[in-house]
Design a protein around this motif. Structure first.
Motif, PDB file in Angstrom:
ATOM      1  N   UNK A   1       0.831  -1.199   0.000  1.00 22.86           N
ATOM      2  CA  UNK A   1       0.000   0.000   0.000  1.00 22.86           C
ATOM      3  C   UNK A   1       0.870   1.255   0.000  1.00 22.86           C
ATOM      4  N   UNK A   2       0.379   2.261  -0.711  1.00 23.52           N
ATOM      5  CA  UNK A   2       1.073   3.553  -0.746  1.00 23.52           C
ATOM      6  C   UNK A   2       0.035   4.667  -0.679  1.00 23.52           C
ATOM      7  N   UNK A   3       0.288   5.647   0.171  1.00 24.32           N
ATOM      8  CA  UNK A   3      -0.622   6.793   0.310  1.00 24.32           C
ATOM      9  C   UNK A   3      -0.264   7.866  -0.717  1.00 24.32           C
ATOM     10  N   UNK A   4      -1.292   8.467  -1.283  1.00 24.58           N
ATOM     11  CA  UNK A   4      -1.117   9.576  -2.226  1.00 24.58           C
ATOM     12  C   UNK A   4      -1.911  10.771  -1.687  1.00 24.58           C
ATOM     13  N   UNK A   5      -1.239  11.906  -1.394  1.00 24.56           N
ATOM     14  CA  UNK A   5      -2.003  13.070  -0.917  1.00 24.56           C
ATOM     15  C   UNK A   5      -3.000  13.529  -1.986  1.00 24.56           C
ATOM     16  N   UNK A   6      -4.203  13.866  -1.524  1.00 22.63           N
ATOM     17  CA  UNK A   6      -5.265  14.298  -2.431  1.00 22.63           C
ATOM     18  C   UNK A   6      -5.823  15.613  -1.909  1.00 22.63           C
TER      19      UNK A   6
ATOM     20  N   UNK B   1      -7.274   4.057 -18.574  1.00 21.95           N
ATOM     21  CA  UNK B   1      -7.212   2.692 -19.118  1.00 21.95           C
ATOM     22  C   UNK B   1      -7.734   1.592 -18.186  1.00 21.95           C
ATOM     23  N   UNK B   2      -8.029   1.909 -16.928  1.00 26.55           N
ATOM     24  CA  UNK B   2      -8.450   0.874 -15.968  1.00 26.55           C
ATOM     25  C   UNK B   2      -9.625   0.056 -16.512  1.00 26.55           C
ATOM     26  N   UNK B   3      -9.555  -1.262 -16.299  1.00 30.39           N
ATOM     27  CA  UNK B   3     -10.632  -2.117 -16.812  1.00 30.39           C
ATOM     28  C   UNK B   3     -11.926  -1.921 -16.025  1.00 30.39           C
ATOM     29  N   UNK B   4     -11.822  -1.537 -14.752  1.00 34.49           N
ATOM     30  CA  UNK B   4     -13.019  -1.220 -13.963  1.00 34.49           C
ATOM     31  C   UNK B   4     -12.873   0.184 -13.378  1.00 34.49           C
ATOM     32  N   UNK B   5     -13.862   1.014 -13.598  1.00 35.77           N
ATOM     33  CA  UNK B   5     -13.884   2.381 -13.057  1.00 35.77           C
ATOM     34  C   UNK B   5     -15.186   2.547 -12.286  1.00 35.77           C
TER      35      UNK B   5
ATOM     36  N   UNK C   1      -2.092  12.186  -8.351  1.00 36.98           N
ATOM     37  CA  UNK C   1      -3.387  11.498  -8.351  1.00 36.98           C
ATOM     38  C   UNK C   1      -3.656  10.939  -9.749  1.00 36.98           C
ATOM     39  N   UNK C   2      -3.437  11.761 -10.751  1.00 34.02           N
ATOM     40  CA  UNK C   2      -3.671  11.304 -12.123  1.00 34.02           C
ATOM     41  C   UNK C   2      -2.799  10.096 -12.455  1.00 34.02           C
ATOM     42  N   UNK C   3      -1.553  10.123 -12.003  1.00 38.93           N
ATOM     43  CA  UNK C   3      -0.635   9.017 -12.283  1.00 38.93           C
ATOM     44  C   UNK C   3      -1.133   7.734 -11.630  1.00 38.93           C
ATOM     45  N   UNK C   4      -1.562   7.846 -10.357  1.00 39.42           N
ATOM     46  CA  UNK C   4      -2.059   6.662  -9.644  1.00 39.42           C
ATOM     47  C   UNK C   4      -3.273   6.070 -10.357  1.00 39.42           C
ATOM     48  N   UNK C   5      -4.166   6.943 -10.811  1.00 41.08           N
ATOM     49  CA  UNK C   5      -5.376   6.467 -11.485  1.00 41.08           C
ATOM     50  C   UNK C   5      -5.030   5.834 -12.831  1.00 41.08           C
ATOM     51  N   UNK C   6      -4.049   6.439 -13.520  1.00 39.42           N
ATOM     52  CA  UNK C   6      -3.690   5.951 -14.856  1.00 39.42           C
ATOM     53  C   UNK C   6      -2.994   4.597 -14.804  1.00 39.42           C
ATOM     54  N   UNK C   7      -2.315   4.309 -13.692  1.00 34.04           N
ATOM     55  CA  UNK C   7      -1.568   3.043 -13.580  1.00 34.04           C
ATOM     56  C   UNK C   7      -2.434   1.882 -13.101  1.00 34.04           C
TER      57      UNK C   7
END
Ligand SMILES: [Zn+2]
Length: 306
Positions: free
Chosen positions: A159-164, A264-268, A210-216
Motif C-alpha cells: 500500500x502507498x498513500x497519495x495526498x489528495x 485505461x483501468x478495466x473497472x472504473x 493522483x492522475x498518475x495513480x489512477x492511470x496506472x
C-alpha cells in the motif's frame, strides 16, 4: 485481489435519517429505481482469508455481518487483519469505536489523521483498555509498505498513500490550517500478480500524482459524492457547494467524468455517493451518461476481482 464493497454512500448514508429529498423519499417508499446504501467502507484481500478494511464507517458492525468473508472462524477471531483510514471524517472513523470488544486492532493512517482521531478524544479510551489494543502504522505519502496484521507478518498486498486535495474533518476545522496528509488516496498492489487498485473516495481535485495513480491502476474507485457543484443549494438543502466540501463533482465541464476521460483501468467505479446524487437512480440521465463513459456506480455488496 478481491475487492468487496461493504458500504458505498457518502456520510449520512442513503437514505439519510433527516433527509426527505426526492432520492431519499423514493428509496423509502420503494418508488424510483434505486437501492439503499450504507456509508463507505471496502474490504480487500489477496487470498480471501486475510482482509483489510478501507475506512471504518459507523455501520461497520452490520457491514461485517453482511459479508461471510469477515465472520470469525473461532470463538475469538476476526479475518480483519488491519484497517486503513483515508481521512478523519466521521463516516470513515466512527466505526473504529464500535470495534471495542477487546480485540487487537491495526490501523494504517497518516500521522495527521491519527492525531486528529486520538488526541483530546475521551471516547478513544475505549480502545485503550489494554496495552497494544491498537497498533497505529503511519502511512508516509510516496512510501510503499506491505499490509500486515497484528503479528506483523507481511501479506501479499502493498500500500502507498497519495495526498489528495481535501480538507480537515468538520470537527477539526478550527484546529489551524490544513495539510496534504489530511486526505489521502490509496494505491494497493498485489505483489504476485502486479494488479493495482487505486482507491480515491474523496478528491477535491486532481494533482499529477493522483492522475498518475489512477492511470496506472487496473481498477479505480473514485469520489462520486456529488453530480454537480450546486447539488445541495439547488435543492434548498444548504449553502455549500461540492468544492466547499472538497469534492470534485462528477458531471459538468470541470467534472471528473470529463477530466478522467480515457483512463485505461478495466473497472472504473464511483463510490462515496451522496444521497442527493442523481447517479443513485438506475434510470436517471446522469446515470446513463456515466455508464456510457464506462463508469460503474458502487453498491453495497458489489465485488470486483482483479
Ligand atoms: Zn436525501
Amino acid at each position: 485481489m478481491r475487492i468487496r464493497v461493504l458500504g458505498s454512500a457518502a456520510g449520512g448514508g442513503f437514505p439519510q435519517w433527516n433527509c426527505g429529498c426526492s432520492n431519499c423519499r423514493g428509496v423509502r417508499e420503494g418508488v424510483g429505481r434505486s437501492a439503499a446504501r450504507t456509508q463507505e467502507s471496502v474490504a480487500v484481500s489477496a487470498d480471501g482469508e486475510r482482509w483489510f478494511l478501507l475506512n471504518c464507517s459507523p455501520e461497520i458492525r452490520a457491514q461485517i455481518e453482511s459479508f461471510a468473508g469477515l465472520h470469525p472462524k473461532a470463538p475469538r477471531h476476526s479475518p480483519v487483519d488491519a484497517i486503513v483510514i483515508t481521512n478523519g471524517d466521521l463516516d470513515h472513523t466512527l466505526g473504529l469505536l464500535s470495534l471495542r470488544e477487546s480485540h487487537p486492532l491495526v490501523i494504517y493512517a497518516t500521522e495527521r489523521v491519527r492525531a486528529g482521531f486520538t488526541e483530546g478524544n475521551v471516547l478513544y479510551r475505549t480502545l485503550e483498555r489494554f496495552p497494544g489494543q491498537v497498533t497505529w502504522r503511519v502511512l508516509e505519502p510516496g512510501r510503499e509498505v506491505p499490509l500486515a496484521g497484528a503479528d506483523g507478518r507481511p501479506g501479499r498486498l502493498l500500500i502507498e498513500a497519495v495526498p489528495v486535495p481535501g480538507k480537515q474533518p468538520i470537527h477539526l476545522e478550527h484546529h489551524g490550517s490544513g495539510d496534504p496528509r489530511d486526505n489521502i488516496g490509496l494505491k494497493i498492489r498485489e505483489a504476485a500478480t502486479g494488479k493495482r487498485l487505486a482507491y480515491f473516495p474523496a478528491a477535491g481535485g486532481l494533482t499529477g500524482d493522483v492522475r498518475k495513480a489512477l492511470a496506472e491502476a487496473d481498477c479505480v474507485f473514485f469520489d462520486g459524492t456529488f453530480w454537480s457543484s450546486d447539488e445541495l443549494p439547488a435543492r434548498g438543502l444548504g449553502t455549500k457547494r461540492a468544492e466547499d466540501m472538497a469534492h470534485l463533482p462528477v458531471g459538468g465541464e470541470g467534472g471528473s467524468l470529463t477530466a478522467l476521460h480515457g483512463l485505461p483501468a478495466e473497472r472504473r467505479v464511483y463510490i462515496h455517493i451522496n444521497n442527493t446524487n442523481p447517479l443513485l437512480c438506475d434510470d436517471s440521465t446522469e446515470r446513463k451518461e456515466a455508464e456510457a463513459a464506462g463508469w460503474e456506480i458502487a453498491f453495497d455488496g458489489m465485488e470486483v476481482t482483479l
